[in-house]
Design an enzyme around this catalytic site. Structure first.
Site, PDB file in Angstrom:
ATOM      1  N   GLN A  20       5.452   3.237  -4.930  1.00  0.00           N
ATOM      2  CA  GLN A  20       5.004   1.686  -4.705  1.00  0.00           C
ATOM      3  C   GLN A  20       4.966   1.166  -5.834  1.00  0.00           C
ATOM      4  O   GLN A  20       4.517   0.972  -6.805  1.00  0.00           O
ATOM      5  CB  GLN A  20       3.358   1.971  -4.369  1.00  0.00           C
ATOM      6  CG  GLN A  20       3.090   3.261  -3.161  1.00  0.00           C
ATOM      7  CD  GLN A  20       3.368   2.830  -2.001  1.00  0.00           C
ATOM      8  OE1 GLN A  20       2.808   1.988  -1.170  1.00  0.00           O
ATOM      9  NE2 GLN A  20       4.278   3.869  -1.413  1.00  0.00           N
ATOM     10  N   GLY A  40      -4.442  -2.122   3.370  1.00  0.00           N
ATOM     11  CA  GLY A  40      -3.294  -1.090   3.096  1.00  0.00           C
ATOM     12  C   GLY A  40      -2.204  -1.907   2.633  1.00  0.00           C
ATOM     13  O   GLY A  40      -2.131  -2.997   2.341  1.00  0.00           O
ATOM     14  N   HIS A  41      -1.245  -1.027   1.935  1.00  0.00           N
ATOM     15  CA  HIS A  41      -0.085  -1.665   1.500  1.00  0.00           C
ATOM     16  C   HIS A  41       0.696  -2.530   2.321  1.00  0.00           C
ATOM     17  O   HIS A  41       0.854  -2.311   3.550  1.00  0.00           O
ATOM     18  CB  HIS A  41       0.732  -0.605   0.780  1.00  0.00           C
ATOM     19  CG  HIS A  41       1.511   0.379   1.759  1.00  0.00           C
ATOM     20  ND1 HIS A  41       2.225   1.207   1.351  1.00  0.00           N
ATOM     21  CD2 HIS A  41       1.245   0.563   2.935  1.00  0.00           C
ATOM     22  CE1 HIS A  41       2.574   2.222   2.332  1.00  0.00           C
ATOM     23  NE2 HIS A  41       1.875   1.738   3.467  1.00  0.00           N
ATOM     24  N   ASN A  42       1.203  -3.631   1.742  1.00  0.00           N
ATOM     25  CA  ASN A  42       1.987  -4.610   2.210  1.00  0.00           C
ATOM     26  C   ASN A  42       1.329  -5.260   3.469  1.00  0.00           C
ATOM     27  O   ASN A  42       1.922  -6.013   4.336  1.00  0.00           O
ATOM     28  CB  ASN A  42       3.480  -4.180   2.840  1.00  0.00           C
ATOM     29  CG  ASN A  42       4.285  -3.796   1.589  1.00  0.00           C
ATOM     30  OD1 ASN A  42       4.536  -2.651   1.324  1.00  0.00           O
ATOM     31  ND2 ASN A  42       4.879  -4.515   0.974  1.00  0.00           N
TER      32      ASN A  42
END
Length: 332
Positions: free
Chosen positions: A201, A242-244
């Protein structure tokens, strides 16, 4: 102890005083608990019935109130009692915890970090290489801010918070205790030889201005680019982003709600408590997701969704009514 007359409080609220009291007001309190020297508020007509048994000498009320204050008691009528009461709370708010020095001697601040004027850094704080912190920032004890982060002016970061490398927080933000900004996104892929393989990440988190992040909430860094929290967003405690994921301006996420990876929220979206949003979902401007709902697909702007899986609110209510009738009929 702070005390105010009703006239002094109304100078701030700019409302209309109905009734009269000479009692000095010592504190704000909810109707049922208020003492004779305390001020309360009635933000909804359904709470008018509690005024008769309350001991409060003053209440901040909406213009449409249908009752009288009574002897030696008074109302301050305003257009929005909830907003007005927030001003009252500010008047009585106790002072913030005190910093005796700008940078506590036990704090570790890397020589390459830039610290703005009048910024306060508490005991046990770690500030990493090339961090840039603006002016009048408050960083309470035991905060960690890692390499190449930036913090805007007049932001407050409470104890236990971790801001990982290359993340950026705007001005006038509040980050509550033990929040984590920029932890790795949850990225793994199965491999027959190695099991679950971790996907690096390498992105970051960008938080806009005027954002509030609740205690123990997590905003994961992007896998490639950035996880973004727009200006004015308010995030409750125990929230997962969460990511993005990308949040527009002035979104609200209530406690225990969560966004999976790559969710997009428009401006002014409201996510109720314990609601969960599937990855790669788009929720349009002004949409509302009810508490406990599970969103599995895109939501158009302005829609209100309920249930698991979430459907339009009116359809969910019809479904529940039909189910209730079926259960009732089956038990006859």
């Amino acid at each position: 102890m702070k005390t105010y007359s009703i006239e002094e409080i109304n100078q701030v609220l700019k409302g209309e005083i109905v009734g009269h009291t000479n009692t000095l007001i010592t504190a704000p309190e909810q109707l049922e608990e208020a003492k004779e020297t305390e001020i309360s508020f009635i933000g909804n007509k359904k709470y008018e019935k509690f005024w008769a048994t309350s001991s409060a000498c003053v209440a901040v009320v909406n213009q449409d109130i249908a009752i009288e204050p009574g002897e030696n008691r008074a109302f301050i009528k305003v257009s929005n009692a909830d907003l007005a009461m927030s001003q009252v709370l500010e008047m009585f708010a106790p002072p913030m915890p005190v910093f005796t020095v700008n940078i506590h001697p036990t704090a570790v601040v890397d020589a390459s970090a830039t610290i703005g004027n009048q910024t306060k850094i508490g005991a046990g704080v770690y500030i990493g290489p090339n961090v840039k912190i603006g002016e009048n920032v408050l960083i309470y004890p035991n905060v960690t801010i890692l390499d190449e982060c930036t913090i805007g002016n007049q932001t407050t970061i409470w104890s236990g918070t971790v801001v990982r490398e290359r993340c950026h927080i705007g001005s006038h933000c509040i980050i509550h205790p033990n929040a984590t900004i920029g932890a790795d996104g949850f990225g793994f892929r199965p491999d027959p030889e190695r099991g679950l393989v971790k996907i690096p990440q390498i992105g970051n988190v960008i938080i806009g201005n005027g954002v509030e992040i609740g205690a123990n909430s997590c905003v994961d860094r992007g896998k490639f680019s950035s996880t973004i929290v727009g200006d004015g967003c308010k995030i409750d405690n125990l929230v997962q982003i969460g990511h993005n994921s990308k949040l527009g301006k002035f979104c609200i996420m209530a406690g225990n709600s969560g966004l999976a990876g790559s969710v997009t929220l428009g401006n002014g979206v409201i996510i109720g408590g314990s609601a969960s949003i599937k990855d790669h979902t788009i929720i349009g401007d002004g949409a509302i997701v009810g508490a406990g709902s599970g969103v599995t697909g895109d939501i158009p702007a302005g829609k209100t969704m309920l249930g698991y899986p979430a459907v339009e609110a009116r359809d969910a209510l019809k479904q529940w009514a039909i189910l209730k009738r079926l259960v009732r009929d089956a038990n006859k």
